[in-house]
Design a protein around this motif. Structure first.
Motif, mmCIF file in Angstrom:
data_model
loop_
_atom_site.group_PDB
_atom_site.id
_atom_site.type_symbol
_atom_site.label_atom_id
_atom_site.label_comp_id
_atom_site.label_asym_id
_atom_site.label_seq_id
_atom_site.Cartn_x
_atom_site.Cartn_y
_atom_site.Cartn_z
ATOM 1 N N ASP A 135 24.804 -8.867 47.945
ATOM 2 C CA ASP A 135 24.959 -7.603 49.660
ATOM 3 C C ASP A 135 23.607 -6.436 48.943
ATOM 4 O O ASP A 135 23.972 -5.874 47.895
ATOM 5 C CB ASP A 135 26.083 -6.578 49.607
ATOM 6 N N LYS A 136 22.475 -6.070 50.006
ATOM 7 C CA LYS A 136 20.674 -6.252 49.533
ATOM 8 C C LYS A 136 21.518 -4.311 49.830
ATOM 9 O O LYS A 136 20.768 -3.131 48.838
ATOM 10 C CB LYS A 136 19.936 -5.875 50.427
ATOM 11 N N ALA A 137 22.241 -3.670 50.949
ATOM 12 C CA ALA A 137 22.788 -2.492 50.456
ATOM 13 C C ALA A 137 23.199 -1.964 49.197
ATOM 14 O O ALA A 137 23.873 -0.660 48.409
ATOM 15 C CB ALA A 137 23.284 -1.761 51.562
ATOM 16 N N LYS A 138 24.037 -2.998 48.511
ATOM 17 C CA LYS A 138 24.558 -2.519 47.071
ATOM 18 C C LYS A 138 25.737 -1.698 47.305
ATOM 19 O O LYS A 138 25.643 -0.557 46.379
ATOM 20 C CB LYS A 138 23.354 -1.816 46.031
ATOM 21 N N THR A 139 26.737 -1.922 47.792
ATOM 22 C CA THR A 139 28.364 -1.324 47.751
ATOM 23 C C THR A 139 28.965 -1.409 47.434
ATOM 24 O O THR A 139 30.167 -1.123 47.859
ATOM 25 C CB THR A 139 27.792 -0.653 49.721
ATOM 26 N N TYR A 140 28.920 -2.475 47.029
ATOM 27 C CA TYR A 140 29.836 -3.800 46.184
ATOM 28 C C TYR A 140 31.066 -3.146 44.984
ATOM 29 O O TYR A 140 32.254 -2.418 45.061
ATOM 30 C CB TYR A 140 29.850 -4.646 45.434
ATOM 31 N N ASP A 141 30.279 -2.012 44.084
ATOM 32 C CA ASP A 141 30.883 -1.028 43.546
ATOM 33 C C ASP A 141 32.108 -0.377 44.041
ATOM 34 O O ASP A 141 33.491 0.085 43.405
ATOM 35 C CB ASP A 141 29.942 0.227 42.751
ATOM 36 N N GLY A 142 31.230 0.630 45.249
ATOM 37 C CA GLY A 142 32.948 1.709 46.036
ATOM 38 C C GLY A 142 33.975 0.712 46.970
ATOM 39 O O GLY A 142 35.009 0.961 46.962
ATOM 40 N N ARG A 143 33.351 -0.460 47.423
ATOM 41 C CA ARG A 143 34.071 -1.229 48.321
ATOM 42 C C ARG A 143 34.722 -2.124 47.874
ATOM 43 O O ARG A 143 36.066 -1.947 47.660
ATOM 44 C CB ARG A 143 33.750 -2.583 48.467
ATOM 45 N N TYR A 144 34.560 -2.456 46.055
ATOM 46 C CA TYR A 144 35.914 -3.225 45.053
ATOM 47 C C TYR A 144 36.532 -1.873 44.544
ATOM 48 O O TYR A 144 37.716 -2.254 44.702
ATOM 49 C CB TYR A 144 34.648 -4.106 44.337
ATOM 50 N N ALA A 145 36.215 -0.677 44.372
ATOM 51 C CA ALA A 145 37.045 -0.014 43.937
ATOM 52 C C ALA A 145 38.156 0.543 44.749
ATOM 53 O O ALA A 145 39.450 0.351 44.897
ATOM 54 C CB ALA A 145 36.608 1.337 43.598
ATOM 55 N N GLN A 146 37.542 0.508 46.216
ATOM 56 C CA GLN A 146 38.425 0.974 47.357
ATOM 57 C C GLN A 146 40.059 -0.076 47.317
ATOM 58 O O GLN A 146 40.613 0.385 47.702
ATOM 59 C CB GLN A 146 38.187 0.154 48.572
ATOM 60 N N PHE A 147 39.128 -1.713 47.807
ATOM 61 C CA PHE A 147 40.569 -2.786 47.589
ATOM 62 C C PHE A 147 41.489 -2.573 46.020
ATOM 63 O O PHE A 147 42.671 -2.983 46.274
ATOM 64 C CB PHE A 147 39.449 -3.786 47.765
#
Ligand code: AHR
Length: 632
Positions: free
Chosen positions: A373-385
């Motif tokens: 993910d080039k936008a580097k959004t996984y920290d936030g996405r993972y936390a939400q899930f």
């Protein structure tokens, strides 16, 4: 070599070396069976699967009809052909104005303008590189149809080359409204072959429409809409404890719209719209959420459910925050479909689909390879899930696809695809990894040498790597090779080095497959401390044991010469101990199995006796051994 200058005592070693028998420097392997180091994860060996290489369609999912829902391109309707016998005349076209359901809104229109009993006309389907027909077999079929005027439709399995009819039946299609028709075909004393197709013909002028044309051979455990028995048996032999599904990139889709949208892949086939997969071809979605779960049930595997995490392979991302909420809700609904009682909203849907009992579920993975993910959004996405899933299902273990900051996942999914030497190097990787962080799931890994399936060099890389996982299975709780399946026909493969290969008729296991079968076939419940001295850098080992029952040694000699080992088994006790040995070996690292030579390299069983606590043992060149030693 000048023999006169060689000392006489060296001659036996030189001869042995010439014969490829020379032992390397002598090695000593000490195995402490008295003081188990840590528990072995009972889920260490599992499966990873996705729709790639025609894994389901044209593979495990036993459907014989290719393109049963009539996708078309500029060339016309794919995999379907007009049949005009004798003087008959017919035309087929795609009718996008009529279909049997809201999901399937088009159909194949067949217009037969001239036909009689001697000159029938209609359409044929070529299957997935043919259709397997075996003797004395019953095939179960169905289609949706409507006709301008009532007309009997003849259905025949036909040999491609000779035109010989192998099985035949007829179904009267009546009425101008869409209806489902079911039929069966029975083959007689025919020879087993894959060079066959199926024909749907009429013996008079007629206009009719067809949709969702399906034909199944017998399936594993006779499941309706089920799986190929030969492939299921091969998977069962791997004794997998879990199934990671549905991907892989197939989970993500190339776009958000083409992700694994599970709600469109449940219920009757006629309500499944189908979708473009990630690996260049379209998915029938016959393998939907419930079918994955039934596959788990059939092989006694736990589902390891990967939920769409808001990132698709082509780069589309759903930003963390309100935009992601519907996707998080979808994941919660999905978990409820799997685990909810029949009186919950989605548990009731599962019961409607034919499975009132909930399935067990302990692990949920959020996304796949989110490091891309080039936008580097996984920290936030993972936390939400993570927060939403834990709030509703506190006992579920959540797997992250990459290290995240801010929240600690229960498990991290590591992926490794390397060549042989890379896997040798990785064999020691987990020996030194800190135990304070999350547990590890090696959710995809493979030694990538050989195509379509790995060669023996790859199996050596795999076996070396697996010894590292076994030695560290206090940390590495699960692992799964990927990809699992490949249709070896031209155009079937998108990713080389796949564990099990097949065509329409037969299947085979690669040397890497047999490595997995052997390793999973003998696994103790505790890791035994092992130390090796000598032996060079191509000797790999692991030992596990079950108190008062057995010790399982894994030994890998990846070098081109035999290796002599002195094995000390502390705690085995005095007396004679029976041992079973399974050996997988080859003369070269290039040697392999194939669809035409499926059993060139297979495990060979032998027996030996360990007297007391010491064993002098020679590992052949290029060999993988699993030794099961009985305790007294
Ligand atoms: O196993 C093939 C692909 O490799 C998977 O879909 C993906 O997760 C990985 O990059």
């Amino acid at each position: 070599m000048n023999l006169r200058r060689v000392h006489l005592s060296a001659i036996p070693f030189i001869l042995a070396a010439c014969l490829g028998l020379q032992a390397q420097d002598r090695a000593t392997l000490s195995v402490d069976l008295k003081n188990p180091k840590a528990a072995v994860s009972p889920m260490l060996y599992g499966l990873m699967t996705e729709e790639i290489n025609y894994s389901y369609d044209g593979g495990l999912y036993a459907e014989l009809i290719r393109n049963r829902t009539f996708r078309s391109d500029w060339t016309g309707i794919l995999n379907w052909y007009v049949v005009e016998k004798g003087s008959s005349k017919a035309k087929m076209s795609l009718d996008s104005k009529t279909g049997p359901s809201a999901a399937l809104t088009n159909s194949l229109k067949l217009e037969v303008t001239r036909a009689d009993a001697a000159s029938p006309a209609g359409v044929l389907n070529e299957g997935y590189w043919g259709m397997a027909v075996r003797p004395n077999t019953t095939f179960t079929g169905s289609f949706f149809a409507k006709a301008e005027k009532d007309v009997p439709v003849r259905i025949q399995l036909v040999a491609d080359q000779s035109g010989k009819v192998l099985a035949t039946t007829s179904i009267p299609v009546a009425g101008t409204e869409w209806k489902e028709y079911k039929f069966s075909l029975h083959s007689g004393a025919v020879a087993a072959s894959a060079q066959n197709h199926v024909e749907f013909t009429v013996d008079r002028p007629a206009t009719l429409w067809l949709q969702l044309v399906s034909l199944f051979p017998p399936t594993y455990r006779n499941r309706v809409n089920g799986n190929r028995p030969d492939l299921m048996e091969k998977l069962a032999a791997m004794r997998p404890s879990f199934l990671r599904f549905p991907g892989g990139n197939y989970l993500e889709g190339n776009t958000i719209a083409t992700r694994f949208d599970w709600k469109k892949m449940i219920g009757p086939m006629v309500d499944r719209p189908t979708h473009p997969g990630t690996w260049t071809y379209h998915s029938t979605d016959g393998m939907g959420l419930l079918e994955f779960l039934q596959w788990c049930e059939d092989l006694k595997m736990q589902p390891l459910l990967a939920v769409y995490g808001g990132y698709s392979l082509g780069g589309e991302v759903v930003k963390p925050g309100p935009a992601l909420d519907p996707y998080v809700q979808d994941a919660l609904d999905e978990i409820e479909y799997v685990t909810g009682a029949a009186d919950t909203k989605w548990g009731a849907v599962r019961a409607r689909d034919g499975h009132p009992a909930p399935f067990p579920l302990h692990y949920v993975e959020v996304g796949n390879e989110d490091n891309f993910d080039k936008a580097k959004t996984y920290d936030g996405r993972y936390a939400q899930f993570h927060k939403a899933i834990k709030a509703k299902y506190p006992n579920l273990e959540i797997i992250a696809t990459m290290p995240v900051s801010g929240i600690t996942p229960d498990v991290l999914d590591d992926h490794y695809y390397k060549r042989e030497q890379g896997m040798f190097d990785l064999a020691k990787h987990y020996d030194t990894v800190d135990r304070k962080g999350p547990k590890i799931f090696v959710g995809e890994w493979a030694t990538r040498e050989g195509s379509p399936t790995p060669n023996f060099g790859a199996a050596l890389g795999d076996a070396a790597f697996l010894t590292g996982l076994e030695r560290n299975s206090d940390l590495v709780v699960m692992s799964a090779y990927a990809p699992l399946l490949v249709n070896v026909n031209p155009g079937g493969m998108q990713w080389s080095s796949d564990l099990i290969g097949y065509d329409a008729l037969t299947s085979y296991g690669s040397p890497s497959y047999y490595t997995q079968v052997m390793f999973a076939g003998c696994l103790g419940d505790h890791i035994s401390d092992t130390t090796l001295t000598g032996g060079g850098d191509k000797l790999f080992f692991a030992a596990t044991s079950t108190a008062k029952s057995k010790a399982c040694l894994k030994l890998v000699n990846a070098s081109s010469t035999a290796q002599t080992l002195s094995i000390q088994l502390k705690g085995l006790g005095a007396g004679a101990h029976a041992a079973q040995v399974e050996t997988l070996r080859a003369n070269t690292t290039w040697a392999t199995n194939s669809i035409t030579e499926p059993t060139r390299i297979v495990p060979v069983r032998s027996k030996l006796t360990v007297t007391g606590e010491t064993l002098q043992h020679t590992l052949p060149a290029y060999s993988i051994q699993v030794m099961e030693i009985e305790f007294k």
